[in-house]
Every structure is written in structure tokens, then in C-alpha cells.
Design an enzyme around this catalytic site. Structure first.
Site, PDB file in Angstrom:
ATOM      1  CD  GLU A  68      11.999   0.513   4.472  1.00 24.08           C
ATOM      2  OE1 GLU A  68      12.605   1.474   4.806  1.00 24.08           O
ATOM      3  OE2 GLU A  68      11.209   0.840   3.195  1.00 24.08           O
ATOM      4  CG  ASP A  69       9.216  -2.414   2.988  1.00 23.53           C
ATOM      5  OD1 ASP A  69       8.733  -1.372   3.133  1.00 23.53           O
ATOM      6  OD2 ASP A  69       9.419  -2.871   1.919  1.00 23.53           O
ATOM      7  CG  ASP A 111      11.641   4.415   4.939  1.00 25.58           C
ATOM      8  OD1 ASP A 111      10.851   3.263   5.304  1.00 25.58           O
ATOM      9  OD2 ASP A 111      12.202   4.595   3.766  1.00 25.58           O
ATOM     10  CG  ASP A 112       7.899   1.432   4.923  1.00 27.36           C
ATOM     11  OD1 ASP A 112       7.980   2.060   3.760  1.00 27.36           O
ATOM     12  OD2 ASP A 112       8.564   0.572   5.373  1.00 27.36           O
ATOM     13  CG  ASN A 130      10.397   5.917  -3.233  1.00 31.55           C
ATOM     14  OD1 ASN A 130      11.354   6.140  -2.208  1.00 31.55           O
ATOM     15  ND2 ASN A 130      10.097   5.288  -4.158  1.00 31.55           N
TER      16      ASN A 130
HETATM   17  N1  LIG Z   1       6.274   6.187  -2.428  1.00 34.49           N
HETATM   18  C1  LIG Z   1       7.018   5.962  -0.899  1.00 34.49           C
HETATM   19  O1  LIG Z   1       7.824   6.329  -0.789  1.00 34.49           O
HETATM   20  C2  LIG Z   1       6.213   4.844  -0.256  1.00 34.49           C
HETATM   21  C3  LIG Z   1       5.295   4.063  -0.531  1.00 34.49           C
HETATM   22  N2  LIG Z   1       4.735   2.935   0.139  1.00 34.49           N
HETATM   23  C4  LIG Z   1       3.737   2.070  -0.352  1.00 34.49           C
HETATM   24  O2  LIG Z   1       2.653   2.123   0.255  1.00 34.49           O
HETATM   25  C5  LIG Z   1       1.893   1.204   0.007  1.00 34.49           C
HETATM   26  C6  LIG Z   1       1.258   0.668   1.478  1.00 34.49           C
HETATM   27  O3  LIG Z   1       2.082   0.515   2.489  1.00 34.49           O
HETATM   28  P1  LIG Z   1       1.634   0.519   3.940  1.00 34.49           P
HETATM   29  O4  LIG Z   1       0.674   2.005   4.198  1.00 34.49           O
HETATM   30  O5  LIG Z   1       2.595   0.483   4.800  1.00 34.49           O
HETATM   31  O6  LIG Z   1       0.749  -0.470   3.732  1.00 34.49           O
HETATM   32  P2  LIG Z   1      -0.598  -0.924   4.850  1.00 34.49           P
HETATM   33  O7  LIG Z   1      -0.995  -2.134   4.734  1.00 34.49           O
HETATM   34  O8  LIG Z   1      -0.228  -0.378   6.303  1.00 34.49           O
HETATM   35  O9  LIG Z   1      -1.751   0.094   4.388  1.00 34.49           O
HETATM   36  C7  LIG Z   1      -2.389   0.073   3.572  1.00 34.49           C
HETATM   37  C8  LIG Z   1      -3.848   1.006   3.544  1.00 34.49           C
HETATM   38  O10 LIG Z   1      -4.340   0.885   2.469  1.00 34.49           O
HETATM   39  C9  LIG Z   1      -5.865   0.491   2.603  1.00 34.49           C
HETATM   40  N3  LIG Z   1      -6.405  -0.355   1.578  1.00 34.49           N
HETATM   41  C10 LIG Z   1      -6.368  -1.348   1.029  1.00 34.49           C
HETATM   42  N4  LIG Z   1      -6.997  -1.593  -0.156  1.00 34.49           N
HETATM   43  C11 LIG Z   1      -7.594  -0.729  -0.442  1.00 34.49           C
HETATM   44  C12 LIG Z   1      -8.503  -0.056  -1.208  1.00 34.49           C
HETATM   45  N5  LIG Z   1      -9.072  -0.948  -2.306  1.00 34.49           N
HETATM   46  N6  LIG Z   1      -9.154   1.242  -1.220  1.00 34.49           N
HETATM   47  C13 LIG Z   1      -8.717   1.834  -0.265  1.00 34.49           C
HETATM   48  N7  LIG Z   1      -7.635   1.575   0.749  1.00 34.49           N
HETATM   49  C14 LIG Z   1      -7.312   0.495   0.672  1.00 34.49           C
HETATM   50  C15 LIG Z   1      -5.672  -0.607   3.881  1.00 34.49           C
HETATM   51  O11 LIG Z   1      -6.924  -0.426   4.337  1.00 34.49           O
HETATM   52  P3  LIG Z   1      -7.370  -1.710   5.301  1.00 34.49           P
HETATM   53  O12 LIG Z   1      -6.665  -1.474   6.712  1.00 34.49           O
HETATM   54  O13 LIG Z   1      -8.924  -1.610   5.444  1.00 34.49           O
HETATM   55  O14 LIG Z   1      -6.961  -2.786   4.726  1.00 34.49           O
HETATM   56  C16 LIG Z   1      -4.772   0.297   4.748  1.00 34.49           C
HETATM   57  O15 LIG Z   1      -5.059   1.420   5.425  1.00 34.49           O
HETATM   58  C17 LIG Z   1       2.823   0.021  -0.310  1.00 34.49           C
HETATM   59  O16 LIG Z   1       2.805  -0.355  -1.770  1.00 34.49           O
HETATM   60  C18 LIG Z   1       4.231   0.688  -0.204  1.00 34.49           C
HETATM   61  O17 LIG Z   1       5.018   0.311  -1.176  1.00 34.49           O
HETATM   62  C19 LIG Z   1       5.169   3.060   1.561  1.00 34.49           C
HETATM   63  C20 LIG Z   1       6.034   3.731   2.121  1.00 34.49           C
HETATM   64  C21 LIG Z   1       6.665   4.760   1.420  1.00 34.49           C
HETATM   65  C1  LIG Z   2       9.255   3.125  -0.874  1.00 31.59           C
HETATM   66  C2  LIG Z   2       9.042   2.443   0.432  1.00 31.59           C
HETATM   67  O1  LIG Z   2       9.723   2.449   1.398  1.00 31.59           O
HETATM   68  C3  LIG Z   2       7.838   1.307   0.178  1.00 31.59           C
HETATM   69  O2  LIG Z   2       7.527   1.435  -0.960  1.00 31.59           O
HETATM   70  O3  LIG Z   2       7.650   0.461   1.003  1.00 31.59           O
HETATM   71 MG   LIG Z   3       9.421   0.786   2.535  1.00 29.74          MG
END
Ligand SMILES: NC(=O)C1=CN([C@@H]2O[C@H](COP(=O)(O)OP(=O)(O)OC[C@H]3O[C@@H](n4cnc5c(N)ncnc54)[C@H](OP(=O)(O)O)[C@@H]3O)[C@@H](O)[C@H]2O)C=CC1
Ligand SMILES: CC(=O)C(=O)O
Ligand SMILES: [Mg+2]
Length: 616
Positions: free
Chosen positions: A340-341, A363-364, A516
């Protein structure tokens, strides 16, 4: 340590004889002592009692009690524990109690019922006088003067103005009366999910050092290198089935919170129980502390983690490997580990490395960036096309713009499959105007990326634009519900990672959904556990999302909801668990044989109930 538990006495003829041969006063003293065995072994800890030693140690303890009864410090107060008479430079033993009766029972969150202990139980368990006279029920009762614990807790919670105070009150309840905590959470899930989970858990993690009171999970830091197996054994529960572990580097969209990320595994596991029915005693939250690169925390006097920069490379990999090996050694092949995270530079590698040797998922990734892959897999399945073709229907935008083939060389490996042929595009709005997508999913972790221009572009292209702002917590959401509805003139189908309240736009009320992973992981986990599955497969994740989709009713769709209400989550989780288990059986990965006939009923029958039990 060996527990002189009353149940231990009753379960063993030899010990019970010893027990009956001492005076009741001595019994009470003995019941309030815990004996440290001189031959303490790892296996003896936390109440795994070697009866032979108990007899010996019990005798010694009772003898000690007799001696102590003779000595007293000033004022006639007996110094039973020897602490008051010891000088400050002398060692004292941290005596504690593990007998589930009397005062100890009230301090044992697993068995405590608070005011709900009835008169008979108060007599039988030495509770008289320790509780005020009123007898409350957990649920509403019809007879006069009964108080109702759930109602009272909700009343108290609603007095707090600040979400963090509600969070702290809920954590306090979890530590005080576990069954009541889960009863309250299950009965008021819509209201309390934002308290124990996102968004409030984000603030709690940011301030975890200041609000930290008691350990809610295990901290495994670089200091524990070489002894992780021993550290795992310090946890008081033995039959662990699910671990949620973080290294705190990417906590929601809040970044590196180091050791204070602990709030996330704690919150996720509370949902495993409340939403998925996994036994609370089977859940273990773990935070791996390899340092933090968060300067604010490193300079925060209340920071609870290692004060050093993050370990990386081999040092990091070795600690994680020792952890993963120790977990499997202690809990066996079927222990479920949810990563996680973790920041993506470790998350993908960990999942790839341990996905073939352990029962793990993330799960992320598998519900975040991996959303793209799962959608492609589902399209491929439903349209009977190769997944490579299905991927071409999905476009990704990162901080540098549209992911296109000319960028391929410089892309991280997990972005490469999405680098399609297209001219470079710098901004999201330009990408939308070029690609003309029907669905826009935000997982940037950066708030406010879905600007008015972006939403308007989506609304120009689509009659009903689907806009999912998944980043958590609320501060990081790509846009608010009000913005999505207003900027699309009420046409958007909107859902967000953290919940938004209903929005009134042009005299119509719009109820936003919550997109979520909490909809998925509790049921997924239950399905894996109840079938004794040994590996997680992508097809199980698809089965879970199909099961969730099947729970959305035409009425939900009419209201613009993409997800069913959380109020039905336990029923939904049972369906998800059943479909996941069915897939595990189909793939030959389930070990619980024979396969139960009705998997939904079986899932329901496995679920933890927060109702009080009667104590004999
Ligand atoms: N609702 C839910 O169930 C879930 C929500 N999340 C949320 O998703 C978010 C991201 O998590 P995660 O994927 O692990 O994070 P990561 O850091 O792995 O990915 C973030 C992505 O967003 C891109 N990004 C950053 N800034 C911008 C921008 N200005 N415009 C477009 N793209 C951008 C990054 O690009 P670059 O690589 O170029 O920096 C990267 O590819 C978190 O806030 C988390 O809370 C996560 C899991 C589940
Ligand atoms: C919901 C979740 O797992 C996250 O925001 O990272
Ligand atoms: Mg998470």
C-alpha cells in the site's frame, strides 16, 4: 511471557488443583500478575502457555504474593509490584496483566463491552463497582431506561467540529471496545468512512507523530534488520491472515510521510473487517521505516520515525526481502500481503518480484495506474480482441503531456505499453481535443488538474462525459463535484476518490459517487482468504470489478451513480468474494477443498460479526 489467565487454570487439571488450594485473596493477586518465565522462548510469548512452566511459575508467583503481603510502603499500601520501593537506579519488572476479568477485562478491547456488561456478567467477572450501575445495550432496546451505545457514540462523534477529532475518537474507541467500533462503523459506514479512511486519514498521517498514543500496528525499521522474524513475533496475535504494509513513501497524494504512513494500513485493515468481514485479530498493519526524504518531518520534534534519508537500492531491497521471507516463514503460504502506498519506483518491482512467490497485490497499481491495464484486459475479454489492440483505445497523460511513441525511450517501463503513435501534445486539454475520450480518469496525485477548460472540452465532445477524479485526499482531487457538474451544465457523470457532498445545480440535486478501491480490496481479500488461494491473478481482479459492476442497479444509474451505495457494502463484498473465489477455483489456485456449493452464502458465513457475545 506466560499468562496466568483464569482460563488457563480451568483448562488444566494440575493447575486448577493448585488454583483451588490457595485463598481467594491470593487468587485475586495471582490473577493480576503476569509471570515472566526464566526460560522465555519465542514460542511462549503472548500467552502460548507451556503448562508445566505455568505450574512452577504460578507457585513462585503465589509465594511472592505472600511475601509482598507482609511488606508495605508508607500508608499501608501494599507494594505488590515492587515498583514503589525500588530506587530510581534499580531495575523493576514491567508487570502487566493478561487475565480477561475485572479491571483487565475492561481494558481488553477485544472483550470489553463497557456498560453493556449485564448484571450476571458483572458478578461473574469481578466487574462490580468498576462500572456505573446503568446497563446499556449495543443496539437499541425497547425497555425503558436502556442506553444505546451506538447511538451514544454517534451523538458524541457528531459534537466534534473537526474531522481529525472524530478520527481520534474512533481510534480511541477501537482501542477501548473493538466490537462497538466495528458496529458503529458498519451501521454508519457512509458517515464514518471519510473519518477512518480518506480524506481524514490523510490528515491523521500528516499529524501522526502528535496524535500517536498507542501502537496500532508493527513498525519495522532499518534498526530491526536481521531480526524481523523476532519483531513479527512480538505482535500479540498469532493467526494473522492479512497484512497491509506501506513504506510511507507515497501516502495518498500527500507524498512521503515516512513512518507516519502507519495510519493507512491501520485504516485499510479496519475496512477489511468492517466492509469485508475479515476477523480483526487476523489483520496486521505494518509500516516499514527506511527513513524519509520529507525535510519537514525530519525537522519535526514530534516525528516518530527514523531521522535519516530513505535507504535505497540494495539496502532497501534486503530489508524488504527479509520482511517478505519472515512473513511467509511465520504465517505460511496463504498469508495475504497488500502493498500500500509505495512510490511507483519500488511498487512495480516489489509486485513483480513477490507476485510469483507470495499472495500479494497492490491496490494502488492494480487500481491506480494499472486501471488502464485492467480496462484493456476487460475490453479484450468482452470484444475478443488481443490486449495489444485494446490498449490502443486508452491514452495516458503524465506531467510532460500525452504519452506518445516518440517519448518511448525516456519513459518508465510501466508507461511504455501506452506510448501510441501520435504527435507530441503538451497539455491535457489539447490531448482531450485531439483524442476525444468518453471517460477522463484522474490519478495524478496533484489537485486541480481538471480545470474549467478541461471539463468544458469533455462536455463539448460528450453528451454525458464521465469524469473520475480519483486522487486522494480531497485536497488532491483533480476537480470538485461542484466544478464537474457546473462546468458541464449538469451533464457530467462524476465520481471521486474521496467523497464530496451532494451538489445543487439549477434546482437539481446531484449525488456524486465515490470511486475508491475500498469497494474492491475488502471483498477481494475475503475471497482470497476463504478459498485458501495462494496467488493473486489479474483475472481475479477483473472478476472483482465485474462483481461490483453487477451490484449497480438501474435506479443507481438513473441517479447518475456508477457505484452502488456504501451502505450495502457487506453484501457487495460477499458477492465480490464469491466471484474472486470462483475464479480462484477455476484457475486451480484455491486450496480450500471441496469448493463450497454456494460461495455467496459461504462468504457471508465467514464474515466477522461485531455483535457482543454473552460471557459465562
Ligand atoms: N481512488 C482510489 O481508489 C485511488 C486513488 N489513488 C490516488 O491516485 C493518486 C496517484 O497515485 P499513484 O498512481 O500511485 O501515483 P504516481 O506518483 O505513481 O503517479 C502519478 C502520475 O500522475 C502524473 N502526473 C503528475 N502530475 C501531473 C500533471 N500535472 N498532469 C498530468 N499527470 C500528472 C505523474 O506523471 P510523471 O511520472 O510525469 O510525474 C504520474 O504518472 C494519489 O493521489 C492516490 O491517492 C491511488 C490509488 C487508488
Ligand atoms: C485509495 C488509495 O489507496 C489511495 O489513494 O492511495
Ligand atoms: Mg493507496
Amino acid at each position: 511471557m506466560i499468562s496466568l489467565g483464569r482460563t488457563s487454570f480451568l483448562n488444566n487439571a494440575g493447575v486448577s488443583e493448585l488454583y483451588s488450594s490457595v485463598s481467594s485473596r491470593q487468587r485475586r493477586y495471582a490473577a493480576s500478575l503476569k509471570v515472566v518465565a526464566s526460560t522465555s522462548r519465542a514460542g511462549d510469548r503472548n500467552g502460548t502457555v507451556v503448562m508445566e512452566s505455568v505450574v512452577k511459575e504460578t507457585g513462585e508467583a503465589l509465594a511472592a504474593v505472600e511475601v509482598e503481603q507482609e511488606s508495605a510502603v508508607g500508608g499501608g499500601v501494599h507494594d505488590v509490584y515492587g515498583e514503589d520501593t525500588a530506587t530510581e537506579d534499580q531495575y523493576v519488572t514491567p508487570w502487566s496483566v493478561s487475565v480477561a476479568s475485572g479491571y483487565t477485562l475492561l481494558r481488553d478491547p477485544r472483550h470489553n463491552k463497557g456498560l453493556a456488561f449485564n448484571d450476571k456478567e458483572r458478578d461473574a467477572h469481578y466487574l462490580r463497582g468498576l462500572l456505573p450501575p446503568a446497563v446499556a445495550s449495543q443496539e437499541l432496546q425497547t425497555y425503558a431506561f436502556s442506553t444505546h451505545q451506538v447511538k451514544k457514540m454517534m451523538h458524541n462523534l457528531r459534537q466534534y467540529q473537526l474531522p481529525l477529532h472524530k478520527y481520534m475518537a474512533m481510534m480511541d474507541l477501537q482501542e477501548r471496545n473493538q466490537k462497538l467500533f466495528y458496529k458503529v462503523l458498519i451501521d454508519h459506514v457512509e458517515e464514518l468512512l471519510p473519518v477512518v479512511y480518506t480524506p481524514t486519514v490523510g490528515e491523521a498521517c500528516q499529524k501522526y507523530g502528535s496524535i500517536y498514543m498507542r501502537p496500532q500496528g508493527l513498525y519495522i525499521s532499518l534498526k530491526e534488520k536481521g531480526k524481523i522474524l523476532e519483531v513479527l513475533r512480538n505482535w500479540p496475535e498469532r493467526n494473522i491472515q492479512v497484512i497491509v504494509v506501506t513504506d510511507g513513501e507515497r501516502i495518498l497524494g500527500l507524498g512521503d510521510l515516512g513512518c507516519q504512513g502507519m495510519g493507512i494500513p491501520v485504516g485499510k485493515l479496519a475496512l477489511y473487517t468492517a466492509l469485508g468481514g475479515v476477523q480483526p485479530s487476523a489483520c496486521l498493519p505494518i509500516t516499514i521505516d527506511v527513513g524519509t526524504n520529507n525535510e519537514t518531518l525530519l525537522n519535526d520534534e514530534f516525528y516518530i520515525g527514523l531521522r535519516q534519508k530513505r535507504a535505497t537500492g540494495q539496502e532497501y531491497a534486503e530489508l524488504m526481502h527479509e520482511f517478505m521471507s519472515a512473513v511467509k516463514q511465520l504465517y505460511g503460504e496463504k498469508i495475504l500481503i497488500q502493498f500500500e502506498d509505495f512510490a511507483n519506483h519500488n511498487a512495480f518491482d516489489l509486485l513483480a518480484k513477490y507476485g510469483t512467490t507470495h499472495l500479494v497485490f497492490n491496490d494502488d497499481i492494480q487500481a491506480g495506474t494499472g486501471i488502464a491495464e485492467l480496462i484493456a484486459l476487460e475490453i479484450a475479454k468482452q470484444t475478443n480482441t488481443p490486449v495489444e489492440e485494446a490498449r490502443k483505445k486508452i491514452w495516458l497523460v503524465d506531467s510532460k503531456g500525452l504519452i506518445v511513441s516518440s517519448r518511448k525511450e525516456s519513459l518508465q517501463h510501466f508507461k511504455k505499453p501506452w506510448a501510441h503513435e501520435h504527435a507530441p501534445v503538451k497539455t491535457l486539454v489539447d490531448a482531450i481535443n485531439d483524442i476525444k475520450p468518453t471517460v477522463l480518469i484522474g490519478t495524478s496525485g496533484v489537485g486541480r488538474q481538471f480545470t474549467k477548460e478541461v471539463v468544458e472540452a469533455m462536455a463539448t465532445i460528450n453528451e454525458k462525459p464521465i469524469i473520475l477524479a480519483l486522487s486522494n485526499p480531497t485536497s488532491q482531487s483533480e476537480c470538485t463535484a461542484a466544478e464537474a457538474y457546473t462546468w458541464s451544465q449538469g451533464r457530467a457523470i462524476f465520481a471521486s476518490g474521496s467523497p464530496f457532498p451532494p451538489v445543487e445545480y439549477e434546482e437539481k440535486v446531484f449525488v456524486p459517487g465515490q470511486a475508491n478501491n475500498a469497494y474492491i480490496f475488502p471483498g477481494l481479500g475475503l475471497g482470497l482468504l476463504m478459498s485458501g488461494t495462494i496467488r493473486v491473478h489479474d483475472e481475479m481482479l477483473l472478476a472483482a470489478s465485474e462483481a461490483l459492476a453487477s451490484q449497480v442497479t438501474p435506479e443507481d444509474f438513473k441517479k447518475g451513480l456508477l457505484y452502488p451505495p456504501f451502505t450495502n457494502i457487506r453484501k457487495i463484498s460477499a458477492h465480490i468474494a464469491a466471484k474472486v473465489a470462483a475464479k480462484a477455483y477455476e484457475l486451480g489456485l484455491a486450496t480450500r477443498l471441496p469448493q463450497p456449493k454456494d460461495l455467496v452464502k459461504y462468504a457471508e458465513s465467514c464474515m466477522y460479526s461485531p455483535s457482543y457475545r454473552s460471557y459465562r
